[in-house]
Design a protein around this motif. Structure first.
Motif, PDB file in Angstrom:
ATOM      1  N   UNK A 212       0.727  -1.201   0.115  1.00  0.00           N
ATOM      2  CA  UNK A 212       0.027  -0.153  -0.110  1.00  0.00           C
ATOM      3  C   UNK A 212       0.850   1.368  -0.026  1.00  0.00           C
ATOM      4  N   UNK A 213       0.792   2.074  -1.076  1.00  0.00           N
ATOM      5  CA  UNK A 213       1.617   3.290  -1.275  1.00  0.00           C
ATOM      6  C   UNK A 213       1.322   4.449  -0.120  1.00  0.00           C
ATOM      7  N   UNK A 214       2.173   5.183   0.095  1.00  0.00           N
ATOM      8  CA  UNK A 214       1.535   6.457   0.836  1.00  0.00           C
ATOM      9  C   UNK A 214       1.072   7.337  -0.026  1.00  0.00           C
ATOM     10  N   UNK A 215       0.215   8.499   0.247  1.00  0.00           N
ATOM     11  CA  UNK A 215      -0.436   9.235  -0.369  1.00  0.00           C
ATOM     12  C   UNK A 215       0.523  10.467  -1.045  1.00  0.00           C
ATOM     13  N   UNK A 216       1.669  10.428  -0.521  1.00  0.00           N
ATOM     14  CA  UNK A 216       2.423  11.742  -0.925  1.00  0.00           C
ATOM     15  C   UNK A 216       3.438  10.851  -2.062  1.00  0.00           C
ATOM     16  N   UNK A 218       6.102   7.846  -3.755  1.00  0.00           N
ATOM     17  CA  UNK A 218       7.559   7.328  -3.203  1.00  0.00           C
ATOM     18  C   UNK A 218       8.624   8.350  -3.181  1.00  0.00           C
ATOM     19  N   UNK A 219       8.239   9.575  -3.754  1.00  0.00           N
ATOM     20  CA  UNK A 219       9.390  10.406  -3.459  1.00  0.00           C
ATOM     21  C   UNK A 219       9.478  11.151  -2.250  1.00  0.00           C
ATOM     22  N   UNK A 220       8.561  10.978  -1.368  1.00  0.00           N
ATOM     23  CA  UNK A 220       8.455  11.602  -0.155  1.00  0.00           C
ATOM     24  C   UNK A 220       8.869  10.608   1.078  1.00  0.00           C
ATOM     25  N   UNK A 221       8.131  10.783   2.063  1.00  0.00           N
ATOM     26  CA  UNK A 221       8.206   9.608   3.166  1.00  0.00           C
ATOM     27  C   UNK A 221       7.487   8.459   2.739  1.00  0.00           C
ATOM     28  N   UNK A 222       8.067   7.315   2.502  1.00  0.00           N
ATOM     29  CA  UNK A 222       7.551   6.169   1.707  1.00  0.00           C
ATOM     30  C   UNK A 222       7.814   4.980   2.575  1.00  0.00           C
ATOM     31  N   UNK A 223       7.229   3.782   2.060  1.00  0.00           N
ATOM     32  CA  UNK A 223       7.461   2.542   2.913  1.00  0.00           C
ATOM     33  C   UNK A 223       8.864   1.966   3.124  1.00  0.00           C
ATOM     34  N   UNK A 224       9.676   2.861   2.002  1.00  0.00           N
ATOM     35  CA  UNK A 224      11.021   2.499   2.600  1.00  0.00           C
ATOM     36  C   UNK A 224      11.556   3.214   4.033  1.00  0.00           C
ATOM     37  N   UNK A 225      11.429   4.284   4.051  1.00  0.00           N
ATOM     38  CA  UNK A 225      11.486   4.970   5.285  1.00  0.00           C
ATOM     39  C   UNK A 225      10.734   4.345   6.497  1.00  0.00           C
ATOM     40  N   UNK A 226       9.636   4.169   6.454  1.00  0.00           N
ATOM     41  CA  UNK A 226       8.550   3.328   7.204  1.00  0.00           C
ATOM     42  C   UNK A 226       9.227   2.402   7.855  1.00  0.00           C
ATOM     43  N   UNK A 227       9.521   1.279   6.766  1.00  0.00           N
ATOM     44  CA  UNK A 227       9.961  -0.052   7.109  1.00  0.00           C
ATOM     45  C   UNK A 227      11.365   0.309   8.054  1.00  0.00           C
ATOM     46  N   UNK A 228      12.315   1.217   7.578  1.00  0.00           N
ATOM     47  CA  UNK A 228      13.295   1.152   8.420  1.00  0.00           C
ATOM     48  C   UNK A 228      13.321   1.835   9.737  1.00  0.00           C
ATOM     49  N   UNK A 229      12.146   2.710   9.740  1.00  0.00           N
ATOM     50  CA  UNK A 229      11.886   3.264  11.375  1.00  0.00           C
ATOM     51  C   UNK A 229      11.556   2.099  12.276  1.00  0.00           C
ATOM     52  N   UNK A 230      10.453   1.388  11.851  1.00  0.00           N
ATOM     53  CA  UNK A 230      10.041   0.247  12.324  1.00  0.00           C
ATOM     54  C   UNK A 230      11.052  -0.864  12.900  1.00  0.00           C
ATOM     55  N   UNK A 231      11.753  -0.911  12.070  1.00  0.00           N
ATOM     56  CA  UNK A 231      13.010  -2.346  12.298  1.00  0.00           C
ATOM     57  C   UNK A 231      13.740  -1.340  13.490  1.00  0.00           C
ATOM     58  N   UNK A 232      14.237  -0.136  13.493  1.00  0.00           N
ATOM     59  CA  UNK A 232      15.012   0.684  14.341  1.00  0.00           C
ATOM     60  C   UNK A 232      14.054   0.735  15.682  1.00  0.00           C
ATOM     61  N   UNK A 233      12.914   0.981  15.547  1.00  0.00           N
ATOM     62  CA  UNK A 233      11.922   1.055  16.819  1.00  0.00           C
ATOM     63  C   UNK A 233      11.965  -0.396  17.668  1.00  0.00           C
ATOM     64  N   UNK A 234      12.061  -1.387  16.857  1.00  0.00           N
ATOM     65  CA  UNK A 234      12.048  -2.961  17.161  1.00  0.00           C
ATOM     66  C   UNK A 234      13.416  -3.040  17.997  1.00  0.00           C
ATOM     67  N   UNK A 235      14.519  -2.657  17.393  1.00  0.00           N
ATOM     68  CA  UNK A 235      15.854  -2.610  17.879  1.00  0.00           C
ATOM     69  C   UNK A 235      15.842  -2.147  19.391  1.00  0.00           C
ATOM     70  N   UNK A 236      15.303  -0.992  19.512  1.00  0.00           N
ATOM     71  CA  UNK A 236      15.251  -0.149  20.873  1.00  0.00           C
ATOM     72  C   UNK A 236      14.519  -1.076  21.844  1.00  0.00           C
ATOM     73  N   UNK A 237      13.422  -1.721  21.612  1.00  0.00           N
ATOM     74  CA  UNK A 237      12.672  -2.584  22.512  1.00  0.00           C
ATOM     75  C   UNK A 237      13.564  -3.713  22.857  1.00  0.00           C
ATOM     76  N   UNK A 238      14.208  -4.298  21.938  1.00  0.00           N
ATOM     77  CA  UNK A 238      15.205  -5.486  22.208  1.00  0.00           C
ATOM     78  C   UNK A 238      16.234  -5.082  22.980  1.00  0.00           C
ATOM     79  N   UNK A 239      16.870  -3.852  23.080  1.00  0.00           N
ATOM     80  CA  UNK A 239      17.833  -3.400  23.814  1.00  0.00           C
ATOM     81  C   UNK A 239      17.354  -3.135  25.356  1.00  0.00           C
TER      82      UNK A 239
END
Length: 308
Positions: A212-216, A218-239
């Motif tokens: 599902x693409x973002x309304x803005x 792929x040139x703005x905040x996209x699934x690429x940035x979202x997936x990376x942010x979610x992975x990093x948020x999960x890293x913080x919880x593991x720590x």
């Protein structure tokens, strides 16, 4: 008168002194002693040459021609013998060198590096299998996490143990378009962090989204940035759960590039966090910038964690 004159004739006594030889020093004694010593050394050398075997003679000649080489490598010329048992020992299996009575030759051990590496791989697979069983046990024995068992998928791959936390329609890990971890998922990740801290393997964290693409766009905040942010948020919880920071080797966002259900690209199951407990081969491939191994399962044990 004449007789009286004869009687009065004086008697002349002539003393003849014979000339003696000049005094000699002791230098001749030293020269003679040196000569005798040299002759004794010569005859000892002749005796030794006559009683030394051809092998020993060759060893002596080789030593004086290249002493360092013979000392380091030895050889048939170093202590060889014309005896029926070479080396003059009592052991028929020895071909070179001499063994004094009481000396024991250390056994030779040959290391098969390929077999050793395969044994290490088997031990690592066994450790990862025990980790998989431990995670399933924690999920089954923790009431707060029992309802999340269906969202945990454990599988052994060529990279190691893959732990996937997938979304469900009624229980997502994150709100739509958000990288803030839900409270129940925060508890799950912290429990996983405590369990993963018990093994020495390093981790790769991957964030995945659906198509599902973002309304803005792929040139703005996209699934690429979202997936990376979610992975990093999960890293913080593991720590926060006790996982050492040095154990995380990679954190990457893959967007919708690896869908679990390619036929339904917008299915919630495609939204997931993957935690890969890497084996040594996968870790070496990352550290040496080699191509990663395939993600195909190594066996048919890719099953979801059972609900209690």
């Amino acid at each position: 008168m004449a007789g009286d004159a004869k009687k009065l004739q004086p008697i002349i006594i002539k003393k003849i002194k014979k000339g003696g030889h000049g005094a000699h020093g002791g230098a001749w004694k030293i020269a003679y002693a040196d000569f005798v010593t040299a002759m004794m050394a010569f005859f000892l050398l002749m005796w030794l040459l006559g009683s030394t075997t051809e092998g020993d003679k060759k060893g002596i000649a080789d030593y004086f021609s290249s002493p360092l080489k013979v000392a380091l490598s030895g050889g048939s010329g170093s202590g060889d013998s014309s005896h029926v048992i070479k080396g003059g020992g009592q052991d028929l299996t020895r071909q070179t060198g001499q063994v004094k009575a009481g000396d024991v030759e250390a056994p030779r051990h040959t290391i098969n590096l390929r077999a050793l590496k395969e044994e290490q791989r088997r031990a690592e697979r066994s450790r990862l299998q025990q980790l998989k069983d431990k995670i399933q046990e924690v999920l089954a024995n923790t009431p707060a996490l029992a309802s999340l068992g269906g969202q945990i998928r454990l599988e052994m791959t060529r990279e190691g143990l893959r732990i996937q936390i997938v979304d469900e329609n009624n229980r997502p890990m994150f709100d739509s378009g958000s990288a803030v971890v839900k409270p129940y998922m925060r508890e799950l990740l912290r429990e996983l962090g405590a369990v993963l801290a018990e093994v020495p393997n390093r981790l790769t964290l991957e964030g995945h989204t659906d198509a599902q693409p973002f309304s803005g766009g792929e040139r703005g905040y996209s699934n690429w940035e979202l997936s990376a942010d979610r992975a990093n948020a999960s890293r913080r919880e593991l720590l926060s759960g006790g996982l050492p920071e040095s154990r995380v080797l990679r954190v990457q966002g893959l967007a919708a590039s690896k869908l679990l259900e390619p036929d339904e690209p917008r299915s919630p199951i495609n939204r997931r966090i993957s935690i890969i407990v890497m084996n040594r081969d996968a870790e070496d491939a990352v550290l040496k910038n080699l191509p990663d191994n395939e993600d195909e399962p190594a066996d048919n044990s890719a099953t979801a964690a059972e609900k209690p």
